[in-house]
Design an enzyme around this catalytic site. Structure first.
Site, PDB file in Angstrom:
ATOM      1  N   LYS A 292      -1.905  -4.699   3.877  1.00 58.70           N
ATOM      2  CA  LYS A 292      -0.777  -3.830   3.501  1.00 58.70           C
ATOM      3  C   LYS A 292      -1.156  -2.346   3.686  1.00 58.70           C
ATOM      4  O   LYS A 292      -0.395  -1.582   4.265  1.00 58.70           O
ATOM      5  CB  LYS A 292      -0.347  -4.119   2.045  1.00 58.70           C
ATOM      6  CG  LYS A 292       0.193  -5.550   1.882  1.00 58.70           C
ATOM      7  CD  LYS A 292       0.757  -5.803   0.508  1.00 58.70           C
ATOM      8  CE  LYS A 292      -0.261  -6.195  -0.533  1.00 58.70           C
ATOM      9  NZ  LYS A 292      -0.899  -7.509  -0.330  1.00 58.70           N
ATOM     10  N   THR A 293      -2.336  -1.991   3.207  1.00 56.29           N
ATOM     11  CA  THR A 293      -2.771  -0.593   3.369  1.00 56.29           C
ATOM     12  C   THR A 293      -2.948  -0.269   4.848  1.00 56.29           C
ATOM     13  O   THR A 293      -2.514   0.794   5.321  1.00 56.29           O
ATOM     14  CB  THR A 293      -4.120  -0.364   2.643  1.00 56.29           C
ATOM     15  OG1 THR A 293      -4.029  -0.893   1.332  1.00 56.29           O
ATOM     16  CG2 THR A 293      -4.475   1.105   2.592  1.00 56.29           C
TER      17      THR A 293
ATOM     18  N   ASP B  33       0.114   1.645  -3.935  1.00 56.40           N
ATOM     19  CA  ASP B  33      -0.349   0.270  -4.091  1.00 56.40           C
ATOM     20  C   ASP B  33      -0.018  -0.208  -5.512  1.00 56.40           C
ATOM     21  O   ASP B  33       0.152   0.614  -6.411  1.00 56.40           O
ATOM     22  CB  ASP B  33      -1.860   0.227  -3.841  1.00 56.40           C
ATOM     23  CG  ASP B  33      -2.325  -1.152  -3.406  1.00 56.40           C
ATOM     24  OD1 ASP B  33      -1.480  -2.059  -3.288  1.00 56.40           O
ATOM     25  OD2 ASP B  33      -3.529  -1.324  -3.191  1.00 56.40           O
TER      26      ASP B  33
ATOM     27  N   THR C 231       1.463  -7.383  -4.965  1.00 62.08           N
ATOM     28  CA  THR C 231       1.190  -8.816  -4.890  1.00 62.08           C
ATOM     29  C   THR C 231       2.234  -9.580  -5.704  1.00 62.08           C
ATOM     30  O   THR C 231       2.243 -10.802  -5.700  1.00 62.08           O
ATOM     31  CB  THR C 231      -0.203  -9.117  -5.473  1.00 62.08           C
ATOM     32  OG1 THR C 231      -0.308  -8.479  -6.744  1.00 62.08           O
ATOM     33  CG2 THR C 231      -1.305  -8.610  -4.567  1.00 62.08           C
TER      34      THR C 231
ATOM     35  N   ARG D 128      -9.534  -9.474   5.161  1.00 61.95           N
ATOM     36  CA  ARG D 128     -10.554  -8.765   4.369  1.00 61.95           C
ATOM     37  C   ARG D 128     -11.736  -9.695   4.083  1.00 61.95           C
ATOM     38  O   ARG D 128     -12.897  -9.296   4.156  1.00 61.95           O
ATOM     39  CB  ARG D 128      -9.947  -8.262   3.052  1.00 61.95           C
ATOM     40  CG  ARG D 128     -10.938  -7.424   2.240  1.00 61.95           C
ATOM     41  CD  ARG D 128     -10.372  -7.065   0.887  1.00 61.95           C
ATOM     42  NE  ARG D 128      -9.248  -6.159   0.998  1.00 61.95           N
ATOM     43  CZ  ARG D 128      -8.339  -5.980   0.046  1.00 61.95           C
ATOM     44  NH1 ARG D 128      -8.409  -6.642  -1.078  1.00 61.95           N
ATOM     45  NH2 ARG D 128      -7.348  -5.122   0.218  1.00 61.95           N
TER      46      ARG D 128
END
Ligand code: ADE
Length: 393
Positions: A102-103, A147, A196, A255
């Site tokens: 997302k980032t 976030d 999330t 990740r």
């Protein structure tokens, strides 16, 4: 593009009431614009995460970004349309499990739109002046990335409504009877929110996003390609079958894939030599307690506690947290999504159930399941949230 990241708010200093930029700071770029990194190294986890891109493993453009095909198509259209109208991108809400990019996507959008990206997280925006500072300092078209947006305080959220809709900052000056509201015009900006837990957003906030997009878990071939790409950036020799072995154990998450690649790279350096092969990757990840399905120690413990202590469930989230010593929110947001995805866990109105596939994977014999009935089921089958004690009938 400048990347500006955030820190947690500091205690308010007396006599300093002006909106400022406490929630996100900028440091001078140590790299040329082509490197696209102008980073702030601060102590928050958010900033750490951004700074870890020092080795350049985050993709820098939509073309470099592997996977999320549908999302990329939607964003490509939004970018082209906004650029041809000479307007900022519409506000965008990205949701999905952690670690899916997302980032990274927000940073790429800023690159593609040739604007700055300010990165912050909802808990750093506690006071009105935190968000006010960011909004006042945003230039036309800039991206503000928040976030964990489901954790915004009510007051911050209310400041965002007119800012998102009308590029206007409404601030209240004074207190009590003498309080007055003033409106300050803002430059039109793009808010990219990440969460999330999309269901935890209030509907007025959710409704103000023009684009709401889900990130999904990555396929095996996509993760394999991400690992091959990262290995090139890290100058690590990896065979395709080695990359695939790591990908299989990466829980559909880039990740994690990149983290495992780094652990395997360490292993090869110390315990072996040559490229990362399938066998070496398997050996290394076994050593690091990551099993062939990507489950780690905590995943296996969650499932085995369900099986051994609760006969496989149903068991409520809070009971699981108490029984395993894990935080309920972490279980729900970090561990469960992948266990649900691979079919090892089911969520039912009465609580979580470990599926027969989970029993088999952990080496338990799947029992003839007894019917599980709670007292609350008998009284009211609709309202039981799965936290009740079970009785076997
Ligand atoms: N590194 C992390 N996520 C990636 C992605 N989606 N594409 C390419 N490289 C990545």
């Amino acid at each position: 593009m400048a990347i500006i990241s955030s820190k947690q708010p500091e205690p308010q200093k007396p006599g300093n009431q002006k909106p400022d930029d406490q929630a996100a700071k900028k440091i001078p770029s140590s790299q040329p614009q082509t490197g696209q990194k102008n980073q702030l190294l601060e102590s928050s986890a958010r900033a750490d995460e951004v700074s870890r891109n020092e080795d350049g493993i985050r993709p820098q453009s939509l073309d470099d970004y592997i996977g999320q095909k549908a999302l990329k198509e939607v964003l490509q259209i939004a970018i082209q349309a906004a650029q041809s109208r000479n307007e900022p991108l519409d506000h965008l809400l990205l949701y999905g499990p952690p670690g899916l990019g997302k980032t990274t996507m927000a940073l790429i959008l800023a690159q593609e739109m040739k604007v700055d990206c300010k990165i912050t997280t909802a808990p750093a925006l506690e006071r009105p002046r935190d968000i006010a500072g960011l909004l006042v300092n945003a230039k036309a078209g800039d991206i503000l990335f928040i976030d964990e947006i489901h954790r915004l305080s009510r007051v911050t959220e209310e400041i965002l409504y007119p800012a998102m809709e009308d590029a206007r900052l409404d601030i209240t000056i004074g207190k009590g009877q003498s309080a007055r509201t003033r409106s300050i015009p803002l430059q039109p900006f793009t808010l990219v929110g990440a969460t999330t837990k999309v269901g935890a957003l209030t509907s007025p906030l959710r409704d103000r996003f023009g684009l709401i997009q889900r990130l999904r878990f990555y396929e095996l071939d996509e993760l394999t390609n991400i690992i091959l790409r990262t290995a090139t950036v890290l100058k690590t020799d990896v065979e395709e079958s080695g990359a695939m072995e790591i990908a299989r154990r990466a829980r559909g998450t880039p990740r994690i894939a990149n983290r495992l690649l780094k652990r395997v790279r360490d292993y090869v350096q110390v315990k072996a030599s040559g490229p990362i092969t399938e066998q070496i990757a398997g050996e290394a990840l076994e050593l690091f307690n990551v099993d062939p399905c990507g489950l780690d120690w905590t995943d296996r413990r969650l499932l085995s506690v369900m099986i051994e202590n609760f006969n496989g469930g149903p068991v409520g989230l809070d009971t699981m947290a108490a029984a395993t010593g894990e935080d309920a929110q972490t279980i729900e947001e970090v561990y469960e999504p992948y266990l649900l995805q691979i079919g090892y866990l089911q969520r039912t109105p009465r609580g979580r159930i470990a599926t027969p596939a989970a029993w088999k994977h952990l080496g338990y014999e799947v029992p003839e399941r007894p019917t599980l009935v709670t007292q609350a089921d008998i009284k009211n089958p609709d309202t039981n949230n799965g936290t009740d004690q079970l009785s076997l009938m």
